[in-house]
Scaffold this motif. Structure first.
Motif, short mmCIF file in Angstrom:
data_model
loop_
_atom_site.label_atom_id
_atom_site.label_comp_id
_atom_site.label_asym_id
_atom_site.label_seq_id
_atom_site.Cartn_x
_atom_site.Cartn_y
_atom_site.Cartn_z
N TRP A 114 0.84 -1.20 0.00
CA TRP A 114 0.00 0.00 0.00
C TRP A 114 0.87 1.25 0.00
CZ3 TRP A 114 -4.64 0.19 -1.64
CH2 TRP A 114 -5.54 -0.86 -1.41
N TRP A 115 1.89 1.26 0.85
CA TRP A 115 2.76 2.43 0.91
C TRP A 115 3.51 2.62 -0.41
CZ3 TRP A 115 3.20 6.82 3.14
CH2 TRP A 115 4.41 7.53 3.12
N GLU A 148 1.19 4.16 -2.83
CA GLU A 148 0.97 5.58 -2.52
C GLU A 148 2.16 6.43 -2.96
OE1 GLU A 148 -1.86 4.50 1.33
OE2 GLU A 148 0.30 4.84 1.57
N ARG A 182 3.80 7.36 6.81
CA ARG A 182 3.43 5.95 6.67
C ARG A 182 2.66 5.45 7.88
NH1 ARG A 182 7.57 1.01 5.05
NH2 ARG A 182 5.99 -0.64 4.96
N VAL A 238 -1.09 6.68 7.82
CA VAL A 238 -2.04 6.10 6.88
C VAL A 238 -2.22 4.60 7.04
CG1 VAL A 238 -1.60 7.92 5.20
CG2 VAL A 238 -0.30 5.80 5.07
N SER A 247 -6.98 7.68 4.58
CA SER A 247 -5.58 7.69 4.17
C SER A 247 -5.38 8.57 2.93
CB SER A 247 -5.12 6.26 3.86
OG SER A 247 -5.23 5.44 5.01
N ALA A 248 -6.24 8.39 1.94
CA ALA A 248 -6.12 9.17 0.71
C ALA A 248 -6.36 10.65 0.99
CB ALA A 248 -7.10 8.65 -0.33
N LEU A 296 -3.31 12.25 2.58
CA LEU A 296 -2.20 12.47 1.66
C LEU A 296 -2.48 13.61 0.68
CD1 LEU A 296 -1.22 8.76 0.96
CD2 LEU A 296 0.02 10.44 2.35
N LEU A 320 -4.92 4.32 -6.37
CA LEU A 320 -4.27 3.51 -5.33
C LEU A 320 -4.69 2.05 -5.42
CD1 LEU A 320 -4.44 5.94 -2.27
CD2 LEU A 320 -2.46 5.42 -3.71
#
Length: 231
Positions: free
Chosen positions: A36-37, A40, A56, A59, A67-68, A71, A88
């Motif tokens: 996921w990271w 992103e 990190r 999120v 999370s989105a 960011l 994502l």
């Protein structure tokens, strides 16, 4: 695979009996928190932004919208929340299509629960499209139902996903053992009244009343989970 289901009637609490096991997915059963990271970082690089490694831990484990949204706000990227969610999910799905490592002990634990006919649910903040893809590796038959983050009005850290899963299995939440890897997931499960086994992936999780912290699923088996009900 069953997702949201009608409440089947909660079982009455029976002493220290374990009625069901509810498991998180990313970072708990599959080694994908890093995916996921990475997705992103890659998406925001294409948008002209570099992510701070410190973000990190902010999120990890949260719902996609949180999370989105964080960011977007942190970077000032010119992208809508809906657009970013698609980007994502696409980036993550591309990664798991190439490799999808299971966490140590995950396959053994799922096999043991299935062999002993323990009602089991997968409860994730990931979207349905991602869960269904991961189930090809985890084995859909290992779960009586699954709950996706885009199928509940309020996902983790709210208790709703775990309450829904317990109801769907006809279990008393207080007689359910939950296995989670993030503080967000632990908060959700504990708010639902479940007993939690935390297996931290990215950030540490402290022990607490009704919570047990282990370093790996290799430490967890059915006897271990049954013992958590008696604490």
């Amino acid at each position: 695979m069953t997702s949201t289901v009608p409440a089947l009637g909660v079982r009455q609490s029976d002493g220290s009996a374990l009625q069901a096991v509810l498991l998180d997915m990313d970072g708990t059963l599959v080694d994908t928190e890093g995916f996921w990271w990475d997705a992103e970082v890659e998406v925001f690089a294409r948008l002209g932004h570099r992510l701070d490694e410190a973000w990190r831990q902010v999120v990890v484990g949260g719902p996609m919208s949180r999370s989105a949204g964080f960011l977007i706000e942190a970077t000032g990227a010119d992208v809508t929340l809906d657009e970013l969610v698609v980007l994502l999910n696409d980036g993550f799905e591309d990664r798991i299509s190439r490799t999808l490592p299971l966490m140590p002990g995950a396959k053994r634990l799922l096999s043991e629960l299935a062999a002993n006919r323990i009602p089991t649910a997968l409860v994730s903040a990931s979207h349905r499209r991602i869960i269904d893809r991961v189930l090809r590796s985890l084995g859909a038959s290992n779960f009586a139902l699954t709950v996706a983050g885009d199928e509940v009005e309020r996902t983790k850290p709210f208790p709703d996903p775990y309450l829904l899963a317990a109801a769907g299995l006809g279990a008393d939440p207080t007689r359910c053992a939950v296995i989670e890897d993030t503080a967000t997931g632990v908060a959700s499960a504990e708010a639902a009244g479940c007993r939690v086994v935390a297996v931290p992936s990215v950030a540490p999780i402290a022990p607490a009343a009704g919570r047990t912290v282990v370093s790996s699923l290799e430490e967890v088996d059915l006897d271990f989970l049954r013992a958590r009900m008696r604490l």
